[in-house]
Design a protein around this motif. Sequence first.
Motif, PDB file in Angstrom:
ATOM      1  N   VAL B 158       0.927  -1.742  -0.279  1.00 56.42           N
ATOM      2  CA  VAL B 158       0.357   0.059  -0.032  1.00 56.42           C
ATOM      3  C   VAL B 158       1.004   1.260   0.432  1.00 56.42           C
ATOM      4  N   THR B 159       1.644   0.883   1.000  1.00 54.18           N
ATOM      5  CA  THR B 159       2.363   2.692   1.422  1.00 54.18           C
ATOM      6  C   THR B 159       3.999   2.622  -0.333  1.00 54.18           C
ATOM      7  N   SER B 160       4.092   1.296  -0.911  1.00 54.14           N
ATOM      8  CA  SER B 160       4.773   2.101  -2.307  1.00 54.14           C
ATOM      9  C   SER B 160       3.296   1.915  -3.019  1.00 54.14           C
ATOM     10  N   ALA B 161       2.732   1.673  -3.846  1.00 55.23           N
ATOM     11  CA  ALA B 161       1.745   2.068  -4.257  1.00 55.23           C
ATOM     12  C   ALA B 161       1.353   3.354  -4.534  1.00 55.23           C
ATOM     13  N   THR B 162       1.143   4.020  -3.354  1.00 52.95           N
ATOM     14  CA  THR B 162       0.956   5.045  -2.969  1.00 52.95           C
ATOM     15  C   THR B 162       2.214   6.010  -3.358  1.00 52.95           C
ATOM     16  N   ALA B 163       3.150   5.543  -2.869  1.00 54.08           N
ATOM     17  CA  ALA B 163       4.154   6.598  -3.573  1.00 54.08           C
ATOM     18  C   ALA B 163       4.562   6.892  -5.094  1.00 54.08           C
ATOM     19  N   PHE B 164       3.747   5.424  -5.242  1.00 53.19           N
ATOM     20  CA  PHE B 164       4.211   5.059  -7.257  1.00 53.19           C
ATOM     21  C   PHE B 164       2.932   6.594  -7.719  1.00 53.19           C
ATOM     22  N   MET B 165       2.171   6.045  -7.227  1.00 52.52           N
ATOM     23  CA  MET B 165       0.450   6.763  -8.017  1.00 52.52           C
ATOM     24  C   MET B 165       1.057   8.280  -7.510  1.00 52.52           C
ATOM     25  N   GLU B 166       1.570   8.689  -6.629  1.00 50.22           N
ATOM     26  CA  GLU B 166       1.810  10.695  -6.381  1.00 50.22           C
ATOM     27  C   GLU B 166       3.220  10.421  -7.841  1.00 50.22           C
ATOM     28  N   THR B 167       4.710  10.086  -7.519  1.00 47.70           N
ATOM     29  CA  THR B 167       5.328  10.721  -8.804  1.00 47.70           C
ATOM     30  C   THR B 167       4.718  10.494 -10.311  1.00 47.70           C
ATOM     31  N   ALA B 168       4.138   9.304  -9.923  1.00 50.49           N
ATOM     32  CA  ALA B 168       4.613   8.806 -11.960  1.00 50.49           C
ATOM     33  C   ALA B 168       2.837   9.681 -12.743  1.00 50.49           C
ATOM     34  N   GLY B 169       2.315   9.920 -12.088  1.00 52.91           N
ATOM     35  CA  GLY B 169       0.919  10.745 -12.249  1.00 52.91           C
ATOM     36  C   GLY B 169       0.024   9.483 -13.134  1.00 52.91           C
ATOM     37  N   VAL B 170      -0.723  10.123 -13.223  1.00 53.38           N
ATOM     38  CA  VAL B 170      -2.175   9.457 -14.082  1.00 53.38           C
ATOM     39  C   VAL B 170      -1.630   8.662 -15.583  1.00 53.38           C
ATOM     40  N   ARG B 171      -0.530   8.855 -16.103  1.00 53.55           N
ATOM     41  CA  ARG B 171       0.008   8.387 -17.695  1.00 53.55           C
ATOM     42  C   ARG B 171       0.984   6.936 -16.644  1.00 53.55           C
ATOM     43  N   GLY B 172       1.279   6.690 -16.246  1.00 49.69           N
ATOM     44  CA  GLY B 172       2.476   6.100 -15.450  1.00 49.69           C
ATOM     45  C   GLY B 172       1.253   4.925 -14.680  1.00 49.69           C
ATOM     46  N   VAL B 173       0.719   5.453 -13.876  1.00 49.02           N
ATOM     47  CA  VAL B 173      -0.503   4.199 -13.399  1.00 49.02           C
ATOM     48  C   VAL B 173      -1.117   3.770 -14.532  1.00 49.02           C
ATOM     49  N   SER B 174      -1.578   3.612 -15.911  1.00 47.34           N
ATOM     50  CA  SER B 174      -2.098   3.547 -16.293  1.00 47.34           C
ATOM     51  C   SER B 174      -1.231   2.509 -17.454  1.00 47.34           C
ATOM     52  N   VAL B 175      -0.038   2.460 -17.579  1.00 45.18           N
ATOM     53  CA  VAL B 175       1.082   1.715 -18.012  1.00 45.18           C
ATOM     54  C   VAL B 175       1.254   0.508 -17.258  1.00 45.18           C
ATOM     55  N   ALA B 176       1.367   1.253 -16.065  1.00 42.94           N
ATOM     56  CA  ALA B 176       1.457   0.063 -14.913  1.00 42.94           C
ATOM     57  C   ALA B 176       0.032  -1.114 -15.164  1.00 42.94           C
ATOM     58  N   ALA B 177      -0.860  -0.751 -15.218  1.00 45.07           N
ATOM     59  CA  ALA B 177      -1.864  -1.230 -14.833  1.00 45.07           C
ATOM     60  C   ALA B 177      -2.472  -1.716 -16.304  1.00 45.07           C
ATOM     61  N   GLY B 178      -1.769  -1.186 -17.012  1.00 47.03           N
ATOM     62  CA  GLY B 178      -2.072  -2.431 -18.320  1.00 47.03           C
ATOM     63  C   GLY B 178      -0.522  -3.752 -18.222  1.00 47.03           C
ATOM     64  N   ALA B 179       0.719  -3.499 -17.798  1.00 49.07           N
ATOM     65  CA  ALA B 179       1.201  -4.367 -17.972  1.00 49.07           C
ATOM     66  C   ALA B 179       1.050  -4.803 -17.086  1.00 49.07           C
ATOM     67  N   ALA B 180       0.475  -4.579 -15.681  1.00 50.13           N
ATOM     68  CA  ALA B 180       0.090  -5.987 -14.576  1.00 50.13           C
ATOM     69  C   ALA B 180      -1.465  -6.743 -15.409  1.00 50.13           C
ATOM     70  N   ALA B 181      -2.428  -6.054 -16.311  1.00 51.59           N
ATOM     71  CA  ALA B 181      -2.917  -6.894 -16.638  1.00 51.59           C
ATOM     72  C   ALA B 181      -2.922  -8.112 -18.036  1.00 51.59           C
ATOM     73  N   ALA B 182      -1.505  -7.172 -18.135  1.00 45.99           N
ATOM     74  CA  ALA B 182      -1.113  -7.945 -19.769  1.00 45.99           C
ATOM     75  C   ALA B 182      -0.068  -9.518 -18.842  1.00 45.99           C
ATOM     76  N   VAL B 183       1.027  -9.386 -18.041  1.00 47.06           N
ATOM     77  CA  VAL B 183       1.337 -10.566 -16.831  1.00 47.06           C
ATOM     78  C   VAL B 183       0.205 -11.040 -16.254  1.00 47.06           C
ATOM     79  N   ILE B 184      -0.746 -10.447 -15.991  1.00 51.17           N
ATOM     80  CA  ILE B 184      -1.746 -11.522 -15.198  1.00 51.17           C
ATOM     81  C   ILE B 184      -1.866 -12.605 -16.391  1.00 51.17           C
ATOM     82  N   MET B 185      -2.654 -11.603 -17.643  1.00 54.49           N
ATOM     83  CA  MET B 185      -3.898 -12.810 -18.283  1.00 54.49           C
ATOM     84  C   MET B 185      -2.701 -14.139 -18.761  1.00 54.49           C
ATOM     85  N   ILE B 186      -0.960 -13.130 -19.557  1.00 52.51           N
ATOM     86  CA  ILE B 186       0.024 -14.455 -19.402  1.00 52.51           C
ATOM     87  C   ILE B 186       0.350 -15.704 -18.417  1.00 52.51           C
ATOM     88  N   SER B 187       0.252 -15.266 -17.370  1.00 50.92           N
ATOM     89  CA  SER B 187       0.260 -16.259 -16.641  1.00 50.92           C
ATOM     90  C   SER B 187      -1.344 -17.120 -16.263  1.00 50.92           C
TER      91      SER B 187
END
Lengths: 210, 210
Positions: B158-187
């Motif tokens: 939770v701490t790391s996610a909060t810090a990431f969202m504060e520094t990366a902004g909306v775009r960074g969060v979207s890219v990370a979410a897309g990558a996470a979704a792709a990894v989950i689907m491949i797994s």
Amino acid sequence: MGRLDAGPPLIRGEVDYKTLSDQDVVERARHGRESAFRELIRRYERPVFSLIYRLVRDRERAEDLSQDTFVKVLNALDRYDPAYKLSSWIFKIAHNTALDDLRRKHPETLSIDGSPHASTQDETDATALTPASADENPEQFASSREIGSHIERAIGELRVEYRTAILLCHVEGRPYEEVAQIMDVPLGTVKTYIHRARNELKKQLAHLRC
Amino acid sequence: MHPTDERLEAYCDGSLGHQDQSVLESHLFQCGRCRSEVEDWRSLFSALAAMPALAPTAGFADRVMAHVRVSQPWYARAEAWASRFVPRTTGGWVMAVLLLAVPIIAAGTLAVWLLSRSYLTGYRLWVFATDQFAAGTNHVAQGALTRLLETDVAVWLVTSATAFMETAGVRGVSVAAGAAAAVIMISVWVLYRNLFRTPTRGSNYVSFTF
């Protein structure tokens, strides 16, 4: 459950594959039933092995090639088109497998089909190779207990194409159209092969009766 | 005039027309030479028809199946698993019926006894049962969720996610979410292919397929 025909009684829930068509057995195999795979092997192991053995004339090689044939067939059942007869498809794969092996074993200049430069039938016949077993000379081949008759020896001396056509037509009982499909040649070519093969065999058998 | 060899062959083959057959037979009645030719053809056809079907050595089917992929769809595997519990004999069915009947009879007797009490009605029993179930489920779920969120790993996430969202902004969060979704689907796909496929027989190692 009692049955009049030979064989153990079915366990409740088991399928009697003898009553199913080839297409039905293939469908069950596609649904992952191992018993269906084994039923396909049981139905075609003898015809396939007989054809390949009489083409390559070496038992060990024939066993390996027959095994390769069935592995190819059973692993490709998903791609099998039910519009075509299963037997045609299996024999086609068996025939091609045997031919590939014969070409590999005899890669030298002589072609199984005769020289591409031959301009007449006599020249083609003279330059064609009729592969014989590397392990047996004709006398040994003929004296073998399992294949010892004159007809077997005579067939073994035919060209590969004639041998295939005569075996599929007379031994396996396939109609000319199916033989053409299996060998991937026109119907007229099959009739020519069979006619020439019969003539050669008749001469050989008549010569033995003299 | 003698018939051609092809005609005699067609006669023995059964491919001659009815009228032609009659004409030929009347010639054969008078001509010993052609009769002899016909006998040669018939001998040949008999010899070909008598050729035996040869069989591979014992265990051929097992050797083939060792190299065949038998992939069962999930419903076929579920059906195969469930069919293990279906009784196959009359005695088995009797046991199954008794085993099922005992708890059903016991539950039914209890229900009849409960409902025979004047202070109990079906509705009151139903409300009591659902309230108890809901309370129990909530207690267990809340307790598990609370314990999970209090672990060091959860706090760090939770701490790391909060810090990431504060520094990366909306775009960074979207890219990370897309990558996470792709990894989950491949797994999930890799797990499905490897956990729910029947492996090839004879494999001594695990091979992951994609």
